[in-house]
Structure formats: C-alpha cells, structure tokens
Design an enzyme around this catalytic site. Sequence first.
Site, mmCIF file in Angstrom:
data_model
loop_
_atom_site.group_PDB
_atom_site.id
_atom_site.type_symbol
_atom_site.label_atom_id
_atom_site.label_comp_id
_atom_site.label_asym_id
_atom_site.label_seq_id
_atom_site.Cartn_x
_atom_site.Cartn_y
_atom_site.Cartn_z
ATOM 1 N N ARG A 49 0.843 -1.182 0.000
ATOM 2 C CA ARG A 49 0.000 0.000 0.000
ATOM 3 C C ARG A 49 0.888 1.245 0.000
ATOM 4 N NH1 ARG A 49 -3.377 -2.892 -1.537
ATOM 5 N NH2 ARG A 49 -5.451 -3.302 -0.681
ATOM 6 N N HIS A 85 -0.508 0.444 -10.079
ATOM 7 C CA HIS A 85 -1.231 -0.474 -9.186
ATOM 8 C C HIS A 85 -1.770 -1.672 -9.977
ATOM 9 C CE1 HIS A 85 -3.522 -0.574 -5.109
ATOM 10 N NE2 HIS A 85 -3.242 -1.804 -5.517
#
Length: 308
Positions: free
Chosen positions: A223, A271
């Site tokens: 993250r 991502h």
Amino acid sequence: MAFMILLNGVPPHGWVKRLKAIDPQLDLRIFPDVGRPEDIEFALVWSPLPGELKRFANLRCIASMGAGVDHILRDPELPDLPVTRVVDPSMAQAMSEYIVMAVLNHCRYAATYFRQQREQGWKIHIPRLAGRTKVGIMGLGQLGTHAANRLAALGFKVAGWRRSPGAVEGIETFCGQDGLDPFLGETDVLVCLLPLTTETRDILNARLFGLLRPGAFVINVARGDHLVEADLVAAIDGGHLSGACLDVFRTEPLPAGHPFWDHPAIIVTPHTASITNPSVVAAQIYENYRRVLAGQAPLHRIDRRRGY
C-alpha cells in the site's frame, strides 16, 4: 435481500456479468442507484468513501473485492459487521510474477539499458548474481510466501519478516520487532507485502532504509501509505539506496508533477501487480452472499482488531 456493488474507481461491469451468470435472479444494485437503502443486506465494495456504508441499516456483511481490507477499515463510521476478503491463488501467482520481474529488472539493469537505448549509449553493466543477492520480503502471508518460494527457485537467497512468530518452510524467517533490524541488515532487495495497519503505516521510512545494505533496492507492492515518499527520494539521492520499483502510492492515480514520475532511479507502475479477476472470484463472493442469506458465518472473515 439485495446485493449492492459499490466500487469507487473500478468499473462494475465484469462483476455484474459474472454474478448474474451464477444467479440470474440476483437482486443486484449498483451504487449509487440502489433504490431503498433498507433493502441492502450485502455489499461488495472497493474504497467506499467514509460514512457511505452506515446509510444501510440492514447491511449484514461487507465484502472486499480484493485481498486487502484497509480501504474499508479506514472508515471511522464503519458499521460493526463482518468484513471479508478475497482468497485467490491466481492473485498470488500474478503478484509473484510482478515481484520476480522487478527483482530481475534490478539485477540485470533493465531500466538502465532502456535509458541507454533512448540515448544511443553502449555501456555494459555486470549483472548482480542471484546467489549473491539477498531478497527480504516483509509480510509472509499467502502472497509473500508464494513470492519467496518463486525467488528461491531462481537461486536467490531469500528471507522473510513477519510481525508474529511463525516459521515458513524453506525460507529464513525473522519475527517481531527484535527480528526486524537483523533482517534489514542482510537485505539487498526489500519487498513490502505487509497489510496496512496502524503499526505498519509509514514503516518504509528513513530509519528503515538506513538499516538496509548500501545500494539496496526497494519494491513496494503493498500500500502507498507504507512509504514515506520524501524519505525514499532522500535515501536514493543520498546514495544509500540504488532505486525503487513502486506499484502503489498514497494518492492514486499518481498526480502529475509528482517527483516519482521523472526520477531516474524509480520505476512507476499503476497499481497493476495483482488485479482481482471477477471470473475467478465471483463464485467465492456469491457463496458468502448465500451463507449470509442462510444465517451462516461468511468465509474469509478478517480480524478487524488486527486489520487483516
């Protein structure tokens, strides 16, 4: 019992198609056009805005469309309900492929050669040999263990660090705060696969970078909030780190003008290391819907206290 899909920034079409294929009669509603809020008892979500889920008084289960649940737990008004995650072996394979790619690109100077090609430069860089490169993986859950085994099979020296005690067969394992510094001190390539919790937020910081071997490389596929961005740039520009490969960011999409975009030693990907495939996991989500409907406990329920 209505099933709601609430996916901020993610197209719901693939989910609708797969869920309807399983149950054509499913009362499926796409946020924000959900009709009466009191009808909603099951929600499949990604990154709901704070306060959104409390509107549904009869909600009985919140399902993450991915393996991570921090995007749900960050809501200070989150209802006290079961939260589930996706368990998908294909996600572990995809994550391992990305990590192996990033490690090999670093060891074989791929980014440097791409840059040299654009500049029509011809300079040979001696590869970093797998047997002399120690890859340290922070987070030895399903994804971390899978990646560790794939790297070990290629001949890399591999170690893992986890917050709680526990060994992983065939992988040198360090545990807890006492094990973190020795783990870092042996690491040439650091991979972050930790869940995001209050304890792990900002863990990739100046102190941690300083404990890595000189010239170490950082890969973050967990993250964005794990990383103190300014500390990474300072560690690279100061010469202690050789670079980084980043797939996750504090703000996504990464804003225009962000220093990561143009940094010669930082690789940016959007991502994409491991993406949930509705065709693979829709049946798992529907099974939890069916279980909740029958008054049974859902599968893959997370521990909200631990954050995963």
